[in-house]
Design a protein around this motif. Structure first.
Motif, PDB file in Angstrom:
ATOM      1  N   ILE A  20      49.032 -40.602 -23.862  1.00 35.66           N
ATOM      2  CA  ILE A  20      48.727 -41.750 -24.073  1.00 35.66           C
ATOM      3  C   ILE A  20      47.848 -42.183 -25.415  1.00 35.66           C
ATOM      4  N   THR A  25      46.550 -46.408 -21.662  1.00 34.06           N
ATOM      5  CA  THR A  25      48.413 -46.829 -21.937  1.00 34.06           C
ATOM      6  C   THR A  25      49.115 -45.233 -21.796  1.00 34.06           C
ATOM      7  N   VAL A  26      49.470 -44.637 -21.584  1.00 32.24           N
ATOM      8  CA  VAL A  26      50.552 -43.544 -21.067  1.00 32.24           C
ATOM      9  C   VAL A  26      52.047 -44.422 -21.765  1.00 32.24           C
TER      10      VAL A  26
END
Length: 75
Positions: A20, A25-26
């Motif tokens: 991340i 956000t991945v």
């Protein structure tokens, strides 16, 4: 502050990795077998994503049913 966090949920037969960024956000969520070549490929992929920015590695517990990760221990 690190640019990315990499969490590894280690298993006997396979591992799950989540990367991340600072916003949460991945960038990568991947299962890899407990195999040296698979792990080396994973490290190469993470190195590409990081693009020379600082990375924080940690051991995590991953609940794949709800796709959440909880940091449990910094390595």
């Amino acid at each position: 502050m690190p640019g990315f966090w990499v969490g590894i949920d280690s298993g006997k037969r396979a591992h799950h990795c989540v990367v991340i960024d600072q916003t949460g956000t991945v960038l990568l969520s991947k299962r890899v077998g407990n195999d040296e070549n698979a792990l080396l490929e994973l490290i190469a992929t993470i190195t590409e994503i990081a693009d020379e920015r600082e990375v924080c590695w940690s051991k995590i517990s991953v609940d794949l049913r709800v796709l959440t990760a909880r940091r449990t221990d910094l390595i």
